[in-house]
Scaffold this motif. Structure first.
Motif, PDB file in Angstrom:
ATOM      1  N   ASP A   1      -5.841   9.903   8.513  1.00  0.00           N
ATOM      2  CA  ASP A   1      -4.979   8.784   8.139  1.00  0.00           C
ATOM      3  C   ASP A   1      -3.538   9.029   8.579  1.00  0.00           C
ATOM      4  OD1 ASP A   1      -4.396   6.344   7.051  1.00  0.00           O
ATOM      5  OD2 ASP A   1      -4.412   7.011   4.969  1.00  0.00           O
ATOM      6  N   LEU A   2      -2.792   7.936   8.647  1.00  0.00           N
ATOM      7  CA  LEU A   2      -1.350   7.952   8.879  1.00  0.00           C
ATOM      8  C   LEU A   2      -0.728   7.027   7.836  1.00  0.00           C
ATOM      9  CD1 LEU A   2      -1.259   7.628  12.773  1.00  0.00           C
ATOM     10  CD2 LEU A   2      -0.638   9.660  11.457  1.00  0.00           C
ATOM     11  N   PRO A   3      -0.510   7.501   6.634  1.00  0.00           N
ATOM     12  CA  PRO A   3       0.011   6.631   5.572  1.00  0.00           C
ATOM     13  C   PRO A   3       1.326   5.957   5.979  1.00  0.00           C
ATOM     14  CG  PRO A   3      -0.741   8.724   4.672  1.00  0.00           C
ATOM     15  CD  PRO A   3      -0.755   8.869   6.163  1.00  0.00           C
ATOM     16  N   GLY A   4       1.385   4.649   5.740  1.00  0.00           N
ATOM     17  CA  GLY A   4       2.606   3.913   6.011  1.00  0.00           C
ATOM     18  C   GLY A   4       2.834   3.527   7.456  1.00  0.00           C
ATOM     19  N   HIS A   5       1.902   3.833   8.361  1.00  0.00           N
ATOM     20  CA  HIS A   5       2.105   3.507   9.772  1.00  0.00           C
ATOM     21  C   HIS A   5       2.097   1.989   9.954  1.00  0.00           C
ATOM     22  CE1 HIS A   5       1.565   3.349  14.106  1.00  0.00           C
ATOM     23  NE2 HIS A   5       1.853   4.639  14.157  1.00  0.00           N
ATOM     24  N   PRO A   6       3.058   1.432  10.710  1.00  0.00           N
ATOM     25  CA  PRO A   6       3.141  -0.030  10.840  1.00  0.00           C
ATOM     26  C   PRO A   6       1.992  -0.667  11.617  1.00  0.00           C
ATOM     27  CG  PRO A   6       4.732   1.055  12.280  1.00  0.00           C
ATOM     28  CD  PRO A   6       4.177   2.120  11.386  1.00  0.00           C
ATOM     29  N   SER A   7       1.244   0.105  12.380  1.00  0.00           N
ATOM     30  CA  SER A   7       0.139  -0.460  13.153  1.00  0.00           C
ATOM     31  C   SER A   7      -1.164  -0.541  12.368  1.00  0.00           C
ATOM     32  CB  SER A   7      -0.102   0.364  14.426  1.00  0.00           C
ATOM     33  OG  SER A   7       0.987   0.245  15.312  1.00  0.00           O
ATOM     34  N   ILE A   8      -1.134  -0.082  11.115  1.00  0.00           N
ATOM     35  CA  ILE A   8      -2.358  -0.051  10.307  1.00  0.00           C
ATOM     36  C   ILE A   8      -2.262  -1.119   9.228  1.00  0.00           C
ATOM     37  CG2 ILE A   8      -3.819   1.361   8.828  1.00  0.00           C
ATOM     38  CD1 ILE A   8      -2.525   3.822  10.235  1.00  0.00           C
ATOM     39  N   SER A   9      -3.292  -1.975   9.176  1.00  0.00           N
ATOM     40  CA  SER A   9      -3.343  -3.035   8.163  1.00  0.00           C
ATOM     41  C   SER A   9      -4.310  -2.638   7.057  1.00  0.00           C
ATOM     42  CB  SER A   9      -3.798  -4.357   8.789  1.00  0.00           C
ATOM     43  OG  SER A   9      -2.902  -4.767   9.799  1.00  0.00           O
ATOM     44  N   ARG A  10      -3.903  -2.890   5.812  1.00  0.00           N
ATOM     45  CA  ARG A  10      -4.739  -2.545   4.666  1.00  0.00           C
ATOM     46  C   ARG A  10      -4.662  -3.655   3.628  1.00  0.00           C
ATOM     47  NH1 ARG A  10      -4.977   3.420   5.322  1.00  0.00           N
ATOM     48  NH2 ARG A  10      -3.115   4.070   6.451  1.00  0.00           N
ATOM     49  N   VAL A  11      -5.734  -3.786   2.861  1.00  0.00           N
ATOM     50  CA  VAL A  11      -5.767  -4.728   1.738  1.00  0.00           C
ATOM     51  C   VAL A  11      -6.488  -4.043   0.586  1.00  0.00           C
ATOM     52  CG1 VAL A  11      -5.790  -6.756   3.245  1.00  0.00           C
ATOM     53  CG2 VAL A  11      -7.956  -5.785   2.446  1.00  0.00           C
ATOM     54  N   PRO A  12      -6.290  -4.519  -0.643  1.00  0.00           N
ATOM     55  CA  PRO A  12      -7.065  -3.956  -1.758  1.00  0.00           C
ATOM     56  C   PRO A  12      -8.564  -4.155  -1.524  1.00  0.00           C
ATOM     57  CG  PRO A  12      -5.219  -5.256  -2.563  1.00  0.00           C
ATOM     58  CD  PRO A  12      -5.305  -5.514  -1.089  1.00  0.00           C
ATOM     59  N   ALA A  13      -9.322  -3.143  -1.836  1.00  0.00           N
ATOM     60  CA  ALA A  13     -10.764  -3.209  -1.600  1.00  0.00           C
ATOM     61  C   ALA A  13     -11.394  -4.381  -2.339  1.00  0.00           C
ATOM     62  CB  ALA A  13     -11.420  -1.900  -2.031  1.00  0.00           C
ATOM     63  N   ASN A  14     -10.929  -4.648  -3.573  1.00  0.00           N
ATOM     64  CA  ASN A  14     -11.555  -5.715  -4.342  1.00  0.00           C
ATOM     65  C   ASN A  14     -11.140  -7.106  -3.887  1.00  0.00           C
ATOM     66  OD1 ASN A  14      -8.963  -5.698  -5.370  1.00  0.00           O
ATOM     67  ND2 ASN A  14      -9.564  -4.990  -7.419  1.00  0.00           N
ATOM     68  N   ALA A  15     -10.179  -7.195  -2.932  1.00  0.00           N
ATOM     69  CA  ALA A  15      -9.878  -8.484  -2.318  1.00  0.00           C
ATOM     70  C   ALA A  15     -10.937  -8.848  -1.289  1.00  0.00           C
ATOM     71  CB  ALA A  15      -8.500  -8.457  -1.662  1.00  0.00           C
ATOM     72  N   LEU A  16     -11.586  -7.849  -0.720  1.00  0.00           N
ATOM     73  CA  LEU A  16     -12.666  -8.073   0.238  1.00  0.00           C
ATOM     74  C   LEU A  16     -14.017  -8.155  -0.455  1.00  0.00           C
ATOM     75  CD1 LEU A  16     -11.570  -5.524   3.002  1.00  0.00           C
ATOM     76  CD2 LEU A  16     -11.185  -8.000   2.979  1.00  0.00           C
ATOM     77  N   ALA A  17     -14.201  -7.335  -1.464  1.00  0.00           N
ATOM     78  CA  ALA A  17     -15.461  -7.310  -2.225  1.00  0.00           C
ATOM     79  C   ALA A  17     -15.093  -7.135  -3.694  1.00  0.00           C
ATOM     80  CB  ALA A  17     -16.359  -6.166  -1.755  1.00  0.00           C
ATOM     81  N   PRO A  18     -15.145  -8.207  -4.487  1.00  0.00           N
ATOM     82  CA  PRO A  18     -14.691  -8.128  -5.887  1.00  0.00           C
ATOM     83  C   PRO A  18     -15.354  -7.027  -6.701  1.00  0.00           C
ATOM     84  CG  PRO A  18     -15.003 -10.405  -5.240  1.00  0.00           C
ATOM     85  CD  PRO A  18     -15.545  -9.561  -4.115  1.00  0.00           C
ATOM     86  N   ASP A  19     -16.588  -6.654  -6.354  1.00  0.00           N
ATOM     87  CA  ASP A  19     -17.294  -5.626  -7.119  1.00  0.00           C
ATOM     88  C   ASP A  19     -17.206  -4.253  -6.464  1.00  0.00           C
ATOM     89  OD1 ASP A  19     -18.833  -6.162  -4.927  1.00  0.00           O
ATOM     90  OD2 ASP A  19     -20.706  -6.515  -6.021  1.00  0.00           O
ATOM     91  N   SER A  20     -16.266  -4.053  -5.540  1.00  0.00           N
ATOM     92  CA  SER A  20     -16.137  -2.764  -4.854  1.00  0.00           C
ATOM     93  C   SER A  20     -15.882  -1.638  -5.847  1.00  0.00           C
ATOM     94  CB  SER A  20     -14.986  -2.807  -3.841  1.00  0.00           C
ATOM     95  OG  SER A  20     -14.744  -1.523  -3.302  1.00  0.00           O
ATOM     96  N   ASP A  21     -16.525  -0.512  -5.626  1.00  0.00           N
ATOM     97  CA  ASP A  21     -16.295   0.655  -6.477  1.00  0.00           C
ATOM     98  C   ASP A  21     -14.909   1.248  -6.253  1.00  0.00           C
ATOM     99  OD1 ASP A  21     -17.328   1.413  -3.890  1.00  0.00           O
ATOM    100  OD2 ASP A  21     -17.474   3.467  -4.631  1.00  0.00           O
ATOM    101  N   LEU A  22     -14.207   0.820  -5.199  1.00  0.00           N
ATOM    102  CA  LEU A  22     -12.855   1.322  -4.925  1.00  0.00           C
ATOM    103  C   LEU A  22     -11.786   0.555  -5.688  1.00  0.00           C
ATOM    104  CD1 LEU A  22     -13.106   1.887  -1.068  1.00  0.00           C
ATOM    105  CD2 LEU A  22     -13.446   3.550  -2.905  1.00  0.00           C
TER     106      LEU A  22
END
Length: 287
Positions: free
Chosen positions: A203-224
């Motif tokens: 990983d590269l935390p905070g890198h501007p070229s990396i897009s992230r979203v909360p896991a439960n925004a993609l799958a409401p029942d995500s274990d993450l």
């Protein structure tokens, strides 16, 4: 979630059996005498049939980092597989694909089974066994292009019974940016967990070229839960790719030192690291 319909069974011309049930899709291979092969495939089918309904009944337990002991055999494999890795956030769901493969393979390898080789491929997470002839695996570093990145030759007595791959473009959510992390371990469930955690560490935390979203925004029942998972990785400089690999490399080395895994191959943005003598970076004999 509930899947109560029966699994679907199909056979390929080469004798391999495909078992599908809801999201689970297995390719089962048995090699031996015709009688031994037929009996092993029958046991695989019988072992697979109750797997998905049983897992659905226990999802609330399996999506939690800690909780009541599960009941079913696959669920217990999942919990056992994550136990050595609890210093990092992980739930038993990290082991689900490998644990299903291990469960079906174990049914095939009952005492007196008479097989020469057998393996169960659950979407790329593979439980395997061989009596004499080595198994040769091509390891892909790019899950989109399927570009071969190395090879592993697994023989009897090597202590390797499972192979698993994880990455941000795979079937499951990842908190890292690895294109692929392939792990060889004593069983597929252990390899599955380790591949997930090593891929998170690349990983590269905070890198501007990396897009992230909360896991439960993609799958409401995500274990993450609300933990952020990777949805896109833009161009990275070679030095940045090497920096991302460093953290995953260190974690893989720790797991090898602790005897949790035998080897790992990590890849991101055209950079690759092979760790452990079970993986070669030479071009594979076949992909």
């Amino acid at each position: 979630m509930s899947f109560r319909e029966r699994p679907v069974v199909r056979f390929a011309r080469d004798g391999r059996m495909r078992l599908t049930h809801g999201p689970i899709d297995l390719i089962v291979t048995a090699e031996g005498t015709p009688e031994a092969t037929k009996a092993a495939l029958r046991r695989a089918h019988e072992a697979f049939e109750p797997v998905l309904p049983a897992l659905c009944d226990e999802l609330s337990r399996l999506r939690a980092p800690q909780g009541a002991r599960p009941i079913g055999p696959v669920a217990n494999r999942m919990v056992s597989a994550v136990a050595p890795f609890v210093e990092r956030f992980v739930t038993p769901m990290a082991a689900v694909a490998g644990a299903v493969a291990d469960h079906v393979l174990a049914a095939m390898l009952m005492p007196g089974h008479g097989l020469d080789r057998a393996h169960v491929n659950n979407g790329g997470d593979i439980a395997l066994w061989t009596r004499e002839s080595p198994l040769r695996l091509a390891i892909c570093e790019d899950p989109v292009l399927r570009a071969p990145g190395g090879r592993a030759v697994i023989g009897p007595g090597d202590g390797i019974g499972g192979v698993a791959t994880s990455g941000w473009r795979g079937r499951s959510q990842s908190m890292g940016i690895a294109d692929a992390v392939t792990v060889l371990a004593r069983d597929a469930a252990t390899a599955d967990v380790a591949a997930t955690l090593i891929a998170n560490a690349v990983d590269l935390p905070g890198h501007p070229s990396i897009s992230r979203v909360p896991a439960n925004a993609l799958a409401p029942d995500s274990d993450l839960g609300a933990r952020r998972v990777t949805t896109a990785v833009g161009p990275l400089a070679p030095v940045e790719a090497r920096q991302a690999l460093d953290a995953g490399h260190a974690l893989a080395q720790d797991y090898i030192r602790r005897g949790l895994i035998r080897a790992a191959c990590l890849a991101v943005a055209g950079q690759r690291r092979a760790i452990g003598d079970a993986i070669s970076q030479e071009e594979p004999e076949y992909a």
